[in-house]
Design a protein around this motif. Structure first.
Motif, PDB file in Angstrom:
ATOM      1  N   ASN A 176      -3.130   0.246   9.359  1.00 14.59           N
ATOM      2  CA  ASN A 176      -1.752   0.710   9.208  1.00 14.59           C
ATOM      3  C   ASN A 176      -1.406   1.643  10.356  1.00 14.59           C
ATOM      4  O   ASN A 176      -1.998   2.727  10.479  1.00 14.59           O
ATOM      5  CB  ASN A 176      -1.550   1.409   7.869  1.00 14.59           C
ATOM      6  N   ILE A 177      -0.485   1.243  11.196  1.00 17.42           N
ATOM      7  CA  ILE A 177      -0.041   2.037  12.333  1.00 17.42           C
ATOM      8  C   ILE A 177       1.192   2.832  11.908  1.00 17.42           C
ATOM      9  O   ILE A 177       2.210   2.232  11.525  1.00 17.42           O
ATOM     10  CB  ILE A 177       0.303   1.137  13.536  1.00 17.42           C
ATOM     11  N   PRO A 181       4.699   0.502  10.629  1.00 18.38           N
ATOM     12  CA  PRO A 181       4.065   0.145   9.360  1.00 18.38           C
ATOM     13  C   PRO A 181       4.374  -1.287   8.933  1.00 18.38           C
ATOM     14  O   PRO A 181       5.464  -1.806   9.181  1.00 18.38           O
ATOM     15  CB  PRO A 181       4.671   1.160   8.374  1.00 18.38           C
ATOM     16  N   ARG A 182       3.389  -1.912   8.310  1.00 22.26           N
ATOM     17  CA  ARG A 182       3.602  -3.230   7.730  1.00 22.26           C
ATOM     18  C   ARG A 182       4.459  -3.106   6.465  1.00 22.26           C
ATOM     19  O   ARG A 182       4.450  -2.064   5.801  1.00 22.26           O
ATOM     20  CB  ARG A 182       2.266  -3.868   7.346  1.00 22.26           C
ATOM     21  N   PRO A 183       5.161  -4.172   6.079  1.00 23.56           N
ATOM     22  CA  PRO A 183       5.812  -4.180   4.770  1.00 23.56           C
ATOM     23  C   PRO A 183       4.780  -3.934   3.668  1.00 23.56           C
ATOM     24  O   PRO A 183       3.632  -4.389   3.763  1.00 23.56           O
ATOM     25  CB  PRO A 183       6.405  -5.588   4.673  1.00 23.56           C
ATOM     26  N   GLU A 184       5.176  -3.232   2.631  1.00 21.48           N
ATOM     27  CA  GLU A 184       4.246  -2.864   1.565  1.00 21.48           C
ATOM     28  C   GLU A 184       3.596  -4.087   0.926  1.00 21.48           C
ATOM     29  O   GLU A 184       2.408  -4.065   0.587  1.00 21.48           O
ATOM     30  CB  GLU A 184       4.967  -2.028   0.507  1.00 21.48           C
ATOM     31  N   THR A 187       0.828  -5.354   3.217  1.00 13.88           N
ATOM     32  CA  THR A 187      -0.318  -4.445   3.134  1.00 13.88           C
ATOM     33  C   THR A 187      -1.090  -4.687   1.852  1.00 13.88           C
ATOM     34  O   THR A 187      -2.332  -4.707   1.856  1.00 13.88           O
ATOM     35  CB  THR A 187       0.154  -2.984   3.206  1.00 13.88           C
ATOM     36  N   ALA A 188      -0.381  -4.880   0.748  1.00 12.22           N
ATOM     37  CA  ALA A 188      -1.046  -5.115  -0.533  1.00 12.22           C
ATOM     38  C   ALA A 188      -1.896  -6.373  -0.502  1.00 12.22           C
ATOM     39  O   ALA A 188      -2.990  -6.417  -1.098  1.00 12.22           O
ATOM     40  CB  ALA A 188      -0.002  -5.195  -1.643  1.00 12.22           C
ATOM     41  N   LEU A 189      -1.435  -7.416   0.189  1.00 17.05           N
ATOM     42  CA  LEU A 189      -2.215  -8.648   0.294  1.00 17.05           C
ATOM     43  C   LEU A 189      -3.503  -8.414   1.067  1.00 17.05           C
ATOM     44  O   LEU A 189      -4.570  -8.921   0.694  1.00 17.05           O
ATOM     45  CB  LEU A 189      -1.373  -9.739   0.966  1.00 17.05           C
ATOM     46  N   PHE A 190      -3.419  -7.659   2.162  1.00 16.19           N
ATOM     47  CA  PHE A 190      -4.623  -7.345   2.926  1.00 16.19           C
ATOM     48  C   PHE A 190      -5.594  -6.512   2.086  1.00 16.19           C
ATOM     49  O   PHE A 190      -6.802  -6.769   2.072  1.00 16.19           O
ATOM     50  CB  PHE A 190      -4.262  -6.584   4.208  1.00 16.19           C
ATOM     51  N   ARG A 198      -8.625  -0.565   0.563  1.00 18.67           N
ATOM     52  CA  ARG A 198      -7.581   0.181   1.274  1.00 18.67           C
ATOM     53  C   ARG A 198      -7.373  -0.404   2.644  1.00 18.67           C
ATOM     54  O   ARG A 198      -8.232  -1.124   3.172  1.00 18.67           O
ATOM     55  CB  ARG A 198      -7.936   1.674   1.405  1.00 18.67           C
ATOM     56  N   ALA A 199      -6.228  -0.102   3.227  1.00 15.58           N
ATOM     57  CA  ALA A 199      -6.000  -0.453   4.627  1.00 15.58           C
ATOM     58  C   ALA A 199      -6.705   0.564   5.519  1.00 15.58           C
ATOM     59  O   ALA A 199      -7.003   1.684   5.092  1.00 15.58           O
ATOM     60  CB  ALA A 199      -4.507  -0.476   4.931  1.00 15.58           C
ATOM     61  N   GLY A 200      -6.974   0.154   6.742  1.00 19.31           N
ATOM     62  CA  GLY A 200      -7.602   1.064   7.683  1.00 19.31           C
ATOM     63  C   GLY A 200      -6.584   1.970   8.358  1.00 19.31           C
ATOM     64  O   GLY A 200      -5.368   1.760   8.273  1.00 19.31           O
ATOM     65  N   THR A 201      -7.090   2.975   9.039  1.00 25.71           N
ATOM     66  CA  THR A 201      -6.254   3.896   9.801  1.00 25.71           C
ATOM     67  C   THR A 201      -6.684   3.867  11.264  1.00 25.71           C
ATOM     68  O   THR A 201      -7.819   3.481  11.576  1.00 25.71           O
ATOM     69  CB  THR A 201      -6.382   5.338   9.277  1.00 25.71           C
TER      70      THR A 201
END
Length: 233
Positions: A176-177, A181-184, A187-190, A198-201
């Motif tokens: 997640n940049i 940001p990606r659409p929520e 992100t939930a699919l990833f 969780r998504a990475g930072t």
């Protein structure tokens, strides 16, 4: 003596996190193209250079500025990258070439320019992508450019190993940049397919860059290290 690190694409996202992390104990030079760095990325041991690394001669100019300012270069992080949609129904050669130019050829040009200054113990870290092995829909050339970067990483590790220069790559997962940001729902699919849930930072990637650039990874070369949180295990 502090090491000198050169990071491409260092004004935002993963690149910025790498700059901020390494600048704690390195002298740092970073390039930027369209995102002008803010005032927090300035200092006696920080140098920002605006450069389009796909243009002929730019790699040499950047390396010359690094040497003029700090007299050496010990770490190169090839972070600058480009992803564009390339649907199979609409072939536009310039879109494909732009990704290959930045994602593959720019690191090669930068290495060639820096090689006379790299000493035993130097390290290159290339920021690849999990899309090198998981081709993205409608952006297959992007994945192909990163797959080529992975092979280039291993090839250069073999060629530079006798000189004591290490070359590795990192393949980030879903990061997640903050600036983009990606659409929520995406992100939930990833996250659903990621073992750690969780998504990475950008900081997750910067910490691994620090390791690969350090003497702690002195026997690590030719590796493409996935930093994905266990995506699609």
């Amino acid at each position: 003596m502090e090491k000198v690190a050169l990071i491409t694409g260092g004004a935002r996202g993963i690149g910025r996190a790498i700059v901020e992390d390494l600048s704690r104990d390195h002298r740092v030079v970073f390039t930027w193209l369209s995102t002008e760095p803010d005032n927090s990325l300035v200092g006696d041991d920080l140098l920002a250079i605006q450069s389009d690394l796909t243009e002929a001669g730019q790699a040499e100019k950047v390396v010359d500025q690094v040497i003029d300012r700090f007299g050496q270069v010990d770490v190169i992080v090839n972070n600058a990258g480009l992803v564009r949609s390339t649907p199979k129904e609409d072939f536009r050669a310039e879109e494909h070439r732009a990704m290959l130019d930045l994602n593959l050829l720019a690191p090669a040009a930068l290495l060639a320019a820096a090689l006379p200054h790299l000493k035993r113990g130097a390290s290159l870290v290339n920021i690849s992508s999990m899309n090198a092995v998981l081709p993205p829909k409608d952006a297959v050339t992007y994945g192909a450019s990163k797959a080529a970067l992975n092979l280039w990483t291993r090839g250069m590790a073999k060629e530079l190993g006798p000189s004591g220069i290490r070359v590795n790559a990192i393949a980030p997962g879903a990061i997640n940049i903050p600036e983009a940001p990606r659409p929520e729902e995406l992100t939930a699919l990833f996250v659903k397919d990621t073992a750690l849930g969780r998504a990475g930072t950008p900081e997750d990637i910067a910490k691994v860059v620090r390791f690969l650039a350090s003497d702690a990874a002195g026997f690590v070369t030719g590796e493409v290290l996935g930093v994905t949180g266990g995506y699609r295990l």
